[in-house]
Scaffold this active site. Structure first.
Site, PDB file in Angstrom:
ATOM      1  N   ARG A   1       3.363  -7.240   9.161  1.00 32.05           N
ATOM      2  CA  ARG A   1       2.681  -6.171   9.917  1.00 32.05           C
ATOM      3  C   ARG A   1       3.163  -6.126  11.366  1.00 32.05           C
ATOM      4  O   ARG A   1       3.273  -5.051  11.956  1.00 32.05           O
ATOM      5  CB  ARG A   1       1.174  -6.372   9.856  1.00 32.05           C
ATOM      6  CG  ARG A   1       0.574  -6.028   8.491  1.00 32.05           C
ATOM      7  CD  ARG A   1      -0.876  -6.471   8.438  1.00 32.05           C
ATOM      8  NE  ARG A   1      -1.545  -6.089   7.203  1.00 32.05           N
ATOM      9  CZ  ARG A   1      -2.627  -6.709   6.737  1.00 32.05           C
ATOM     10  NH1 ARG A   1      -3.154  -7.729   7.401  1.00 32.05           N
ATOM     11  NH2 ARG A   1      -3.198  -6.311   5.614  1.00 32.05           N
TER      12      ARG A   1
ATOM     13  N   HIS B   1      -1.468  -5.658   1.476  1.00 33.17           N
ATOM     14  CA  HIS B   1      -2.717  -6.391   1.257  1.00 33.17           C
ATOM     15  C   HIS B   1      -2.394  -7.762   0.667  1.00 33.17           C
ATOM     16  O   HIS B   1      -1.489  -7.889  -0.147  1.00 33.17           O
ATOM     17  CB  HIS B   1      -3.610  -5.625   0.279  1.00 33.17           C
ATOM     18  CG  HIS B   1      -4.716  -6.473  -0.284  1.00 33.17           C
ATOM     19  ND1 HIS B   1      -5.888  -6.681   0.386  1.00 33.17           N
ATOM     20  CD2 HIS B   1      -4.789  -7.208  -1.416  1.00 33.17           C
ATOM     21  CE1 HIS B   1      -6.650  -7.515  -0.323  1.00 33.17           C
ATOM     22  NE2 HIS B   1      -6.003  -7.837  -1.431  1.00 33.17           N
TER      23      HIS B   1
ATOM     24  N   GLU C   1      -8.939 -10.498  -7.831  1.00 36.94           N
ATOM     25  CA  GLU C   1      -8.004  -9.379  -7.646  1.00 36.94           C
ATOM     26  C   GLU C   1      -6.888  -9.406  -8.690  1.00 36.94           C
ATOM     27  O   GLU C   1      -6.491  -8.350  -9.191  1.00 36.94           O
ATOM     28  CB  GLU C   1      -7.446  -9.408  -6.218  1.00 36.94           C
ATOM     29  CG  GLU C   1      -8.527  -9.043  -5.200  1.00 36.94           C
ATOM     30  CD  GLU C   1      -8.125  -9.217  -3.734  1.00 36.94           C
ATOM     31  OE1 GLU C   1      -8.954  -8.898  -2.868  1.00 36.94           O
ATOM     32  OE2 GLU C   1      -6.995  -9.665  -3.459  1.00 36.94           O
TER      33      GLU C   1
ATOM     34  N   THR D   1      -4.710  -8.483  10.462  1.00 38.50           N
ATOM     35  CA  THR D   1      -5.103  -7.189   9.893  1.00 38.50           C
ATOM     36  C   THR D   1      -4.667  -6.012  10.766  1.00 38.50           C
ATOM     37  O   THR D   1      -4.128  -5.026  10.262  1.00 38.50           O
ATOM     38  CB  THR D   1      -6.642  -7.153   9.722  1.00 38.50           C
ATOM     39  OG1 THR D   1      -7.025  -8.278   8.936  1.00 38.50           O
ATOM     40  CG2 THR D   1      -7.081  -5.878   9.034  1.00 38.50           C
TER      41      THR D   1
ATOM     42  N   LYS E   1       0.842  -1.201   0.000  1.00 39.30           N
ATOM     43  CA  LYS E   1       0.000   0.000   0.000  1.00 39.30           C
ATOM     44  C   LYS E   1       0.883   1.260   0.000  1.00 39.30           C
ATOM     45  O   LYS E   1       2.096   1.174   0.238  1.00 39.30           O
ATOM     46  CB  LYS E   1      -0.922  -0.046   1.220  1.00 39.30           C
ATOM     47  CG  LYS E   1      -1.896  -1.250   1.211  1.00 39.30           C
ATOM     48  CD  LYS E   1      -2.748  -1.259   2.474  1.00 39.30           C
ATOM     49  CE  LYS E   1      -3.619  -2.510   2.547  1.00 39.30           C
ATOM     50  NZ  LYS E   1      -4.465  -2.521   3.769  1.00 39.30           N
TER      51      LYS E   1
ATOM     52  N   PHE F   1     -15.244   2.508   7.619  1.00 35.13           N
ATOM     53  CA  PHE F   1     -13.925   2.997   7.209  1.00 35.13           C
ATOM     54  C   PHE F   1     -13.698   2.918   5.696  1.00 35.13           C
ATOM     55  O   PHE F   1     -12.622   3.241   5.214  1.00 35.13           O
ATOM     56  CB  PHE F   1     -12.822   2.224   7.950  1.00 35.13           C
ATOM     57  CG  PHE F   1     -12.886   0.721   7.788  1.00 35.13           C
ATOM     58  CD1 PHE F   1     -12.389   0.095   6.652  1.00 35.13           C
ATOM     59  CD2 PHE F   1     -13.460  -0.067   8.785  1.00 35.13           C
ATOM     60  CE1 PHE F   1     -12.454  -1.283   6.499  1.00 35.13           C
ATOM     61  CE2 PHE F   1     -13.525  -1.455   8.638  1.00 35.13           C
ATOM     62  CZ  PHE F   1     -13.026  -2.061   7.489  1.00 35.13           C
TER      63      PHE F   1
ATOM     64  N   ARG G   1      -0.869 -14.837   3.678  1.00 36.38           N
ATOM     65  CA  ARG G   1      -1.574 -14.147   4.761  1.00 36.38           C
ATOM     66  C   ARG G   1      -0.837 -14.325   6.087  1.00 36.38           C
ATOM     67  O   ARG G   1      -0.832 -13.443   6.936  1.00 36.38           O
ATOM     68  CB  ARG G   1      -3.001 -14.698   4.895  1.00 36.38           C
ATOM     69  CG  ARG G   1      -3.844 -14.557   3.640  1.00 36.38           C
ATOM     70  CD  ARG G   1      -4.576 -13.255   3.566  1.00 36.38           C
ATOM     71  NE  ARG G   1      -5.548 -13.107   4.622  1.00 36.38           N
ATOM     72  CZ  ARG G   1      -6.297 -12.016   4.757  1.00 36.38           C
ATOM     73  NH1 ARG G   1      -6.170 -10.999   3.905  1.00 36.38           N
ATOM     74  NH2 ARG G   1      -7.159 -11.926   5.736  1.00 36.38           N
TER      75      ARG G   1
ATOM     76  N   TYR H   1     -11.920  -2.854  -3.066  1.00 35.15           N
ATOM     77  CA  TYR H   1     -12.458  -3.095  -1.728  1.00 35.15           C
ATOM     78  C   TYR H   1     -13.983  -3.206  -1.714  1.00 35.15           C
ATOM     79  O   TYR H   1     -14.605  -2.973  -0.677  1.00 35.15           O
ATOM     80  CB  TYR H   1     -12.004  -1.975  -0.783  1.00 35.15           C
ATOM     81  CG  TYR H   1     -10.589  -2.144  -0.244  1.00 35.15           C
ATOM     82  CD1 TYR H   1     -10.201  -3.329   0.394  1.00 35.15           C
ATOM     83  CD2 TYR H   1      -9.650  -1.121  -0.346  1.00 35.15           C
ATOM     84  CE1 TYR H   1      -8.920  -3.479   0.904  1.00 35.15           C
ATOM     85  CE2 TYR H   1      -8.362  -1.275   0.169  1.00 35.15           C
ATOM     86  CZ  TYR H   1      -8.007  -2.459   0.797  1.00 35.15           C
ATOM     87  OH  TYR H   1      -6.739  -2.610   1.320  1.00 35.15           O
TER      88      TYR H   1
ATOM     89  N   ASN I   1      -1.578  -0.406   7.466  1.00 35.80           N
ATOM     90  CA  ASN I   1      -0.961  -1.715   7.714  1.00 35.80           C
ATOM     91  C   ASN I   1      -0.140  -2.234   6.538  1.00 35.80           C
ATOM     92  O   ASN I   1       0.093  -3.426   6.403  1.00 35.80           O
ATOM     93  CB  ASN I   1      -2.006  -2.719   8.210  1.00 35.80           C
ATOM     94  CG  ASN I   1      -3.104  -2.968   7.201  1.00 35.80           C
ATOM     95  OD1 ASN I   1      -3.079  -2.419   6.100  1.00 35.80           O
ATOM     96  ND2 ASN I   1      -4.058  -3.813   7.542  1.00 35.80           N
TER      97      ASN I   1
END
Ligand code: RTP
Length: 155
Positions: free
Chosen positions: A109, A122, A133, A98, A16, A64, A92, A56, A119
């Site tokens: 993270r 993704h 995606e 998250t 990100k 949010f 993941r 998203y 964070n």
């Protein structure tokens, strides 16, 4: 042995804007490489807000959502596709929970981020989202496919 007989599992991973701007690209890529996953697509992109909303879309009812889409479209994102056995789930795991306050040390993270809204990375959460995606972020011709013959490149 038969790893390349069928198409290996693939996942979409994005660094990100905060991760890009903090200079964490090489650190994050290194973790996926060292694990043994294979990079099959990569590009730096500036997503528009409407593109971020598409990415998203599952979260559009969340409070949010708007801030999240503003954030994702606030600067360059490093979009990648990684390949390997179990890469969706294990990716993941490398990323961590998250909320960075809950991610274990040793995860991306856990080691590198502090708050949930920033964070840094993704990762697709399942086979269906991975497929969607990858298709959203990449054209078919941007995806590579190759066999690693490491012994040939090291003398
Ligand atoms: P990601 O999709 O980014 O890998 O994250 P995730 O599956 O671990 O988490 P998800 O629930 O899908 O949320 C997506 C992203 O939304 C931001 N978020 N902010 N309370 C909040 O402010 C909040 N909750 C989630 C995070 O950036 C999260 O990665």
């Amino acid at each position: 042995q038969e790893a390349h007989a069928a198409q290996m599992e693939r996942t979409f991973i994005a660094i990100k804007p905060d991760g890009v701007q903090r200079g964490l690209i090489s650190e994050i890529i290194a973790r996926f490489e060292r694990k043994g996953f294979k990079l099959v697509a990569i590009k730096l992109v500036n997503p528009t807000k409407s593109f971020a909303q598409k990415h998203y879309h599952d979260l559009k009812e969340r409070p949010f959502f708007d801030g999240l889409c503003d954030f994702l479209s606030s600067g360059p994102v490093l979009a990648m596709v990684w390949e390997g056995e179990g890469v969706i789930k294990y990716g993941r795991k490398l990323i961590g929970a998250t909320d960075p306050q809950k991610s274990e040390p040793g995860t991306i993270r856990g080691d590198l981020a502090v708050v949930v809204g920033r964070n840094i990375i993704h990762g697709s959460d399942g086979p269906e989202t991975a497929k969607d995606e990858i298709n959203l972020w990449f054209k078919p011709e941007e995806l590579t496919s190759y066999t690693s013959n490491q012994e040939k490149w090291v003398y």
